[in-house]
Design an enzyme around this catalytic site. Structure first.
Site, PDB file in Angstrom:
ATOM      1  N   THR A  62       0.840  -1.194   0.000  1.00 52.45           N
ATOM      2  CA  THR A  62       0.000   0.000   0.000  1.00 52.45           C
ATOM      3  C   THR A  62       0.876   1.244   0.000  1.00 52.45           C
ATOM      4  O   THR A  62       2.106   1.159  -0.116  1.00 52.45           O
ATOM      5  CB  THR A  62      -1.023  -0.045   1.168  1.00 52.45           C
ATOM      6  OG1 THR A  62      -1.950   1.032   0.995  1.00 52.45           O
ATOM      7  CG2 THR A  62      -0.353   0.035   2.528  1.00 52.45           C
ATOM      8  N   LYS A  66       3.557   1.450  -3.833  1.00 60.34           N
ATOM      9  CA  LYS A  66       3.026   0.681  -4.970  1.00 60.34           C
ATOM     10  C   LYS A  66       3.880   0.829  -6.222  1.00 60.34           C
ATOM     11  O   LYS A  66       4.004  -0.114  -7.006  1.00 60.34           O
ATOM     12  CB  LYS A  66       1.589   1.107  -5.273  1.00 60.34           C
ATOM     13  CG  LYS A  66       0.600   0.672  -4.198  1.00 60.34           C
ATOM     14  CD  LYS A  66      -0.816   1.035  -4.566  1.00 60.34           C
ATOM     15  CE  LYS A  66      -1.758   0.719  -3.420  1.00 60.34           C
ATOM     16  NZ  LYS A  66      -3.152   1.014  -3.717  1.00 60.34           N
ATOM     17  N   ASN A  87       0.024  -3.801  -6.197  1.00 63.94           N
ATOM     18  CA  ASN A  87      -0.565  -3.831  -4.853  1.00 63.94           C
ATOM     19  C   ASN A  87      -0.587  -5.245  -4.275  1.00 63.94           C
ATOM     20  O   ASN A  87      -0.933  -5.430  -3.111  1.00 63.94           O
ATOM     21  CB  ASN A  87      -1.978  -3.211  -4.844  1.00 63.94           C
ATOM     22  CG  ASN A  87      -3.027  -4.162  -5.359  1.00 63.94           C
ATOM     23  OD1 ASN A  87      -2.732  -5.059  -6.156  1.00 63.94           O
ATOM     24  ND2 ASN A  87      -4.256  -3.991  -4.930  1.00 63.94           N
TER      25      ASN A  87
END
Ligand code: ATR
Length: 281
Positions: A62, A66, A87
């Site tokens: 996160t 990313k 992700n």
């Protein structure tokens, strides 16, 4: 045997991904353990490799890692390659790391399946041209809208994205102010990070009409600033990014565990946690 996963970010203390994945495990009768791991720009790669070396089967990535995760992976699937953001990382037995991006399909599933909005032939406006926006453009174009218009404070970034993705569908771009010269949109999606500063993109009133569907990719306890603006502009059909969070998690679970959990029960069970704790992922 327990399959171990973690979410790596900064911060991650508020993440509800562990709760979501533990519920997925219960629903699918899989033994999974899912934790939170903090990292920094300089420790991110090492953190991923240590997780793999300790027997981890995968991880979620996160903010703000990313894009960095792209360079850490040995291979990218199409979703991550087009988004240039990862992700979800699959950790293979041969030591290879495969990067995926489930954010875009999560958004699409939430809008089309959960909110029952058919995007085919719709005029879609995407606000923002950063990493979050980039990750959802290809999946949105796969739904065959009549146009996907990208508006951003820095117009050049919107232009670049519109050009990059034009081979996948009809795209156009502008700054926020120039939206004044365009017809209203059927669907407006906020992918800027402005909500975290408690503000909304400065779009003109004519951008929306009473039948516009508005979606904010962020979520928080209470209404987001963008959705509050939409409501004041006469929009009554709208949603925040909570559903997208659950759907992108289900697609990550599918990659790791080979089964896509039904999301409805998990959506209902985690609604209260999410909307009372204002996490991001
Ligand atoms: P993320 O990964 O969340 O997308 P990002 O890549 O930094 O984060 O992108 C943030 C997005 O929010 C960008 O579209 C940014 O606009 P610029 O490209 O012009 O920087 C937008 N954004 C952030 N703060 C903003 C502000 N105060 N006004 C307008 N747009 C803003």
């Amino acid at each position: 045997m327990i399959n171990r996963y973690t979410i790596i970010g900064q911060p991650v203390a508020q993440s509800v991904s562990p709760a979501i994945h533990h519920l997925f495990g219960e629903l699918t009768h899989r033994r999974v353990e899912y934790t939170r791991t903090e990292a920094t720009d300089t420790t991110f790669e090492q953190t991923v490799k240590e997780w793999q070396a300790s027997g981890g089967k995968g991880c979620n990535v996160t903010a703000p890692f990313k894009e960095l995760a792209v360079s850490v992976c040995d291979r990218l699937n199409d979703s991550a390659r087009l988004a240039q953001a990862v992700n979800t990382i699959e950790m293979h037995r041969d030591g290879k790391l495969v990067g995926h991006n489930t954010d875009g399909i999560g958004l699409l599933a939430d809008i089309e399946k959960n909110k029952h909005i058919n995007l085919a032939d719709k005029r879609i406006l995407l606000l923002g041209a950063g990493g979050a926006a980039r990750g959802v453009i290809a999946p949105l174009l796969s739904a065959t809208p009549s146009v996907l218009h990208i508006a951003n404070r820095t117009t050049a970034k919107a232009q670049t994205l519109a050009k990059t993705f034009s081979k996948l569908g009809a795209t156009s771009s502008s700054d926020f102010q120039s939206l004044e010269n365009l017809d209203s949109f059927d669907v407006v999606i906020n992918a800027t990070s402005m909500g975290f500063d408690n503000s909304a993109p400065p779009v003109p009133l004519n951008t929306v009409n009473q039948s516009t569907f508005a979606y904010d990719m962020m979520y928080k306890s209470g209404q987001t600033p963008f959705l509050a603006w939409c409501e004041s502009a006469g929009v009554s059909d709208y949603a925040d990014g909570f559903g997208m969070l659950v759907e992108q998690a289900a697609d990550a679970f599918l990659i790791w565990e080979g089964v896509r959990p039904k999301t409805r029960k998990v959506y209902l069970a985690t609604d209260e946690i999410i909307h009372s704790a204002s996490p991001k992922n």
